[in-house]
Design a protein around this motif. Structure first.
Motif, PDB file in Angstrom:
ATOM      1  N   LYS A  65      -3.108  16.752   4.275  1.00 36.66           N
ATOM      2  CA  LYS A  65      -1.735  16.527   3.838  1.00 36.66           C
ATOM      3  C   LYS A  65      -1.728  15.913   2.433  1.00 36.66           C
ATOM      4  CE  LYS A  65      -0.061  15.632   8.548  1.00 36.66           C
ATOM      5  NZ  LYS A  65       0.593  14.639   9.452  1.00 36.66           N
ATOM      6  N   GLU A  66      -0.807  16.388   1.605  1.00 39.68           N
ATOM      7  CA  GLU A  66      -0.688  15.807   0.265  1.00 39.68           C
ATOM      8  C   GLU A  66      -0.117  14.389   0.375  1.00 39.68           C
ATOM      9  OE1 GLU A  66       1.323  16.568  -4.137  1.00 39.68           O
ATOM     10  OE2 GLU A  66       1.387  18.156  -2.623  1.00 39.68           O
ATOM     11  N   VAL A  67      -0.730  13.463  -0.343  1.00 37.63           N
ATOM     12  CA  VAL A  67      -0.298  12.066  -0.318  1.00 37.63           C
ATOM     13  C   VAL A  67       0.107  11.643  -1.724  1.00 37.63           C
ATOM     14  CG1 VAL A  67      -1.654  11.404   1.693  1.00 37.63           C
ATOM     15  CG2 VAL A  67      -2.701  11.302  -0.564  1.00 37.63           C
ATOM     16  N   GLN A  68       1.031  10.709  -1.783  1.00 40.58           N
ATOM     17  CA  GLN A  68       1.518  10.188  -3.054  1.00 40.58           C
ATOM     18  C   GLN A  68       1.492   8.668  -2.985  1.00 40.58           C
ATOM     19  OE1 GLN A  68       5.405  11.957  -3.620  1.00 40.58           O
ATOM     20  NE2 GLN A  68       4.567  13.997  -3.996  1.00 40.58           N
ATOM     21  N   PHE A  69       0.483   8.075  -3.604  1.00 38.07           N
ATOM     22  CA  PHE A  69       0.317   6.628  -3.549  1.00 38.07           C
ATOM     23  C   PHE A  69       1.197   5.949  -4.597  1.00 38.07           C
ATOM     24  CE2 PHE A  69      -4.207   7.893  -2.283  1.00 38.07           C
ATOM     25  CZ  PHE A  69      -3.876   7.940  -0.940  1.00 38.07           C
ATOM     26  N   ARG A  70       1.953   4.956  -4.156  1.00 36.13           N
ATOM     27  CA  ARG A  70       2.749   4.152  -5.091  1.00 36.13           C
ATOM     28  C   ARG A  70       1.996   2.901  -5.534  1.00 36.13           C
ATOM     29  NH1 ARG A  70       5.934   5.606  -0.930  1.00 36.13           N
ATOM     30  NH2 ARG A  70       5.714   3.532   0.010  1.00 36.13           N
ATOM     31  N   SER A  71       0.988   2.522  -4.738  1.00 40.66           N
ATOM     32  CA  SER A  71       0.205   1.324  -5.041  1.00 40.66           C
ATOM     33  C   SER A  71      -1.091   1.372  -4.247  1.00 40.66           C
ATOM     34  CB  SER A  71       0.993   0.058  -4.671  1.00 40.66           C
ATOM     35  OG  SER A  71       1.138  -0.015  -3.256  1.00 40.66           O
ATOM     36  N   ILE A  72      -1.943   0.373  -4.470  1.00 35.29           N
ATOM     37  CA  ILE A  72      -3.191   0.265  -3.712  1.00 35.29           C
ATOM     38  C   ILE A  72      -2.897   0.079  -2.223  1.00 35.29           C
ATOM     39  CG2 ILE A  72      -5.252  -1.157  -3.362  1.00 35.29           C
ATOM     40  CD1 ILE A  72      -5.377  -1.659  -6.291  1.00 35.29           C
ATOM     41  N   LYS A  73      -1.808  -0.605  -1.913  1.00 32.00           N
ATOM     42  CA  LYS A  73      -1.443  -0.824  -0.502  1.00 32.00           C
ATOM     43  C   LYS A  73      -1.320   0.505   0.245  1.00 32.00           C
ATOM     44  CE  LYS A  73      -0.822  -5.349   0.024  1.00 32.00           C
ATOM     45  NZ  LYS A  73      -1.541  -6.140   1.067  1.00 32.00           N
ATOM     46  N   ASP A  74      -0.757   1.522  -0.431  1.00 29.92           N
ATOM     47  CA  ASP A  74      -0.584   2.824   0.219  1.00 29.92           C
ATOM     48  C   ASP A  74      -1.926   3.469   0.530  1.00 29.92           C
ATOM     49  OD1 ASP A  74       2.131   2.520   0.082  1.00 29.92           O
ATOM     50  OD2 ASP A  74       2.409   3.820  -1.649  1.00 29.92           O
ATOM     51  N   SER A  75      -2.861   3.399  -0.433  1.00 29.86           N
ATOM     52  CA  SER A  75      -4.174   4.015  -0.199  1.00 29.86           C
ATOM     53  C   SER A  75      -4.961   3.235   0.855  1.00 29.86           C
ATOM     54  CB  SER A  75      -4.962   4.096  -1.508  1.00 29.86           C
ATOM     55  OG  SER A  75      -5.257   2.817  -2.017  1.00 29.86           O
ATOM     56  N   GLU A  76      -4.831   1.906   0.844  1.00 33.34           N
ATOM     57  CA  GLU A  76      -5.524   1.093   1.842  1.00 33.34           C
ATOM     58  C   GLU A  76      -5.019   1.395   3.250  1.00 33.34           C
ATOM     59  OE1 GLU A  76      -4.973  -2.928   0.597  1.00 33.34           O
ATOM     60  OE2 GLU A  76      -6.763  -2.937  -0.680  1.00 33.34           O
ATOM     61  N   ALA A  77      -3.727   1.695   3.352  1.00 28.20           N
ATOM     62  CA  ALA A  77      -3.147   1.993   4.662  1.00 28.20           C
ATOM     63  C   ALA A  77      -3.760   3.252   5.275  1.00 28.20           C
ATOM     64  CB  ALA A  77      -1.637   2.147   4.540  1.00 28.20           C
ATOM     65  N   ASP A 158     -10.636  -1.341   7.974  1.00 25.45           N
ATOM     66  CA  ASP A 158     -10.942  -0.055   8.624  1.00 25.45           C
ATOM     67  C   ASP A 158     -11.037   1.071   7.598  1.00 25.45           C
ATOM     68  OD1 ASP A 158     -10.972  -1.200  11.194  1.00 25.45           O
ATOM     69  OD2 ASP A 158      -8.790  -1.057  11.305  1.00 25.45           O
ATOM     70  N   VAL A 159     -11.887   0.867   6.609  1.00 28.34           N
ATOM     71  CA  VAL A 159     -12.021   1.841   5.525  1.00 28.34           C
ATOM     72  C   VAL A 159     -12.667   3.129   6.025  1.00 28.34           C
ATOM     73  CG1 VAL A 159     -14.308   1.045   4.762  1.00 28.34           C
ATOM     74  CG2 VAL A 159     -12.756   2.090   3.120  1.00 28.34           C
ATOM     75  N   ARG A 160     -12.163   4.269   5.529  1.00 29.89           N
ATOM     76  CA  ARG A 160     -12.740   5.582   5.838  1.00 29.89           C
ATOM     77  C   ARG A 160     -13.385   6.199   4.600  1.00 29.89           C
ATOM     78  NH1 ARG A 160      -8.461   9.392   8.045  1.00 29.89           N
ATOM     79  NH2 ARG A 160     -10.314  10.713   8.198  1.00 29.89           N
ATOM     80  N   LEU A 161     -12.845   5.859   3.432  1.00 32.14           N
ATOM     81  CA  LEU A 161     -13.410   6.321   2.166  1.00 32.14           C
ATOM     82  C   LEU A 161     -13.597   5.108   1.276  1.00 32.14           C
ATOM     83  CD1 LEU A 161     -14.172   8.559   0.093  1.00 32.14           C
ATOM     84  CD2 LEU A 161     -11.773   8.567  -0.595  1.00 32.14           C
ATOM     85  N   LEU A 162     -14.848   4.827   0.922  1.00 29.51           N
ATOM     86  CA  LEU A 162     -15.166   3.660   0.103  1.00 29.51           C
ATOM     87  C   LEU A 162     -15.627   4.114  -1.275  1.00 29.51           C
ATOM     88  CD1 LEU A 162     -15.497   0.568  -0.038  1.00 29.51           C
ATOM     89  CD2 LEU A 162     -17.831   0.864   0.805  1.00 29.51           C
ATOM     90  N   ILE A 163     -14.941   3.640  -2.306  1.00 27.40           N
ATOM     91  CA  ILE A 163     -15.266   3.994  -3.686  1.00 27.40           C
ATOM     92  C   ILE A 163     -15.975   2.814  -4.333  1.00 27.40           C
ATOM     93  CG2 ILE A 163     -14.324   4.655  -5.922  1.00 27.40           C
ATOM     94  CD1 ILE A 163     -11.859   5.744  -4.362  1.00 27.40           C
ATOM     95  N   LEU A 164     -17.183   3.050  -4.840  1.00 31.09           N
ATOM     96  CA  LEU A 164     -17.986   1.999  -5.466  1.00 31.09           C
ATOM     97  C   LEU A 164     -18.189   2.341  -6.936  1.00 31.09           C
ATOM     98  CD1 LEU A 164     -20.722   1.672  -2.683  1.00 31.09           C
ATOM     99  CD2 LEU A 164     -18.727   0.210  -2.998  1.00 31.09           C
TER     100      LEU A 164
END
Length: 257
Positions: A65-77, A158-164
Motif C-alpha cells: 500500500k502507498e504510504v504518505q508520512f507526515r512525520s517520523i511518528k507515522d513511519s514509526e507506527a 516493534d521495528v520491522r525495517l531498521l535504517i542504519l
C-alpha cells in the motif's frame, strides 16, 4: 516489504535524489553505497518521514500500500526506525529513560511506574546484548554501547525495517564486530535492515544486496553473493570509471642514515 518508486528530492534547484527505485524485502540486509553527496542520507530521511510527503516526488509503498508520512511518528507506527550517524541520546538521562523517551510509559496511580519501565528496558538490553544497569547515565558510556542503546530504542517500538546510517563510523573493530553480529541476528529474526556505509569490506561481509548511488542516481543493484560483485566492481560503479590503482604510486628516495 517496502518499495521506493521513482523517488525524486530537491533542495531548492539542486537535485539530491533523482528518480530512484528499489525494493527491500522482509528479512534482508540491504546495503546502500556511494560517495559523499550521492543522496544516501537524503533517501533514508524520506523513507523514515524526516522529509514528509509533499517535499518529494514519487511513491513509498509499504506492504503493498502507498504510504504518505507526515512525520517520523507515522513511519514509526508502521515499524520503520532510523538511527542517524549523530546519535540522538540525552547524555544526562539513564539508559531506560532514553529508550522510552517520547513513548507511552506504564503508569501506576497516575504516576510513571519506573520499576516497570526499568524492567522493560532490561528486556531491550537483552535483545541487543548489552550488559549494563538500565539506571546508568548514558553519557558515561562509550560510543559503541550508545549505538546499541539506539538500536534497542528502535526495537522497543516493534521495528520491522531498521535504517542504519554509518553505524560503525565511530566504532573500533571490536564494537563494530559486535554491532554487525547484532544486525545479522535481527535479520534472522525477520527484521529488514538498510545499512549505509563507506566501509566496502563491511558491506561485502554483511549485505545480501547492495544499491550503488552516484550523483543522486541509482547506478546498479548487485547481489553480494555473486562472485562478480567484487570490491573493484563496486568502486568502479561508485566513481564512474575503471580504477586500475586504488592507491597512488609513491616514489620515495631513501636518504642517508
Amino acid at each position: 516489504m517496502i518499495e521506493v518508486s521513482h523517488l525524486t528530492k530537491k533542495y531548492g534547484s539542486r537535485l539530491a535524489v533523482d528518480d530512484i527505485s528499489f525494493t527491500v524485502e522482509d528479512g534482508v540486509i540491504y546495503g546502500l553505497l556511494g560517495p559523499n553527496g550521492a543522496g544516501k542520507s537524503t533517501l533514508m530521511k524520506v523513507l523514515s518521514g524526516v522529509y514528509p510527503h509533499g517535499q518529494y516526488d514519487g511513491a513509498i509503498i509499504f506492504d503493498g500500500k502507498e504510504v504518505q508520512f507526515r512525520s517520523i511518528k507515522d513511519s514509526e507506527a508502521l515499524g520503520i526506525g532510523i538511527i542517524h550517524q549523530e546519535l540522538a541520546l540525552v547524555p544526562y538521562l539513564s539508559i531506560a529513560e532514553n529508550i522510552f523517551l517520547g513513548a507511552d510509559k506504564p503508569r501506576k496511580l497516575g504516576l510513571i511506574d519506573w520499576h516497570e519501565v526499568n524492567h522493560r528496558a532490561e528486556k531491550v538490553l537483552e535483545k541487543v546484548g548489552l550488559k549494563e544497569n538500565v539506571t546508568t547515565q548514558v553519557g558515561t558510556l562509550g560510543v559503541g554501547k550508545q549505538q546499541l542503546i539506539e538500536i534497542g530504542k528502535a526495537l522497543s517500538k516493534d521495528v520491522r525495517l531498521l535504517i542504519l546510517d554509518e553505524p560503525t563510523a565511530a566504532l573500533n573493530d571490536n564494537d563494530s564486530a559486535q554491532l554487525l553480529d547484532l544486525v545479522r541476528s535481527l535479520r534472522d529474526q525477520g527484521v529488514s535492515i538498510v545499512i549505509i556505509s563507506h566501509k566496502l569490506g563491511e558491506i561485502a561481509e554483511i549485505a545480501d544486496r547492495t544499491t550503488i548511488l552516484r550523483d543522486g542516481q541509482s547506478i546498479e543493484t548487485i547481489d553480494m553473493k555473486d562472485p562478480a560483485s567484487t570490491q573493484g566492481k563496486i568502486i568502479s560503479l561508485m566513481v564512474g570509471r575503471d580504477l586500475t590503482q586504488r592507491y597512488p604510486e609513491r616514489n620515495v628516495e631513501i636518504g642517508e642514515e
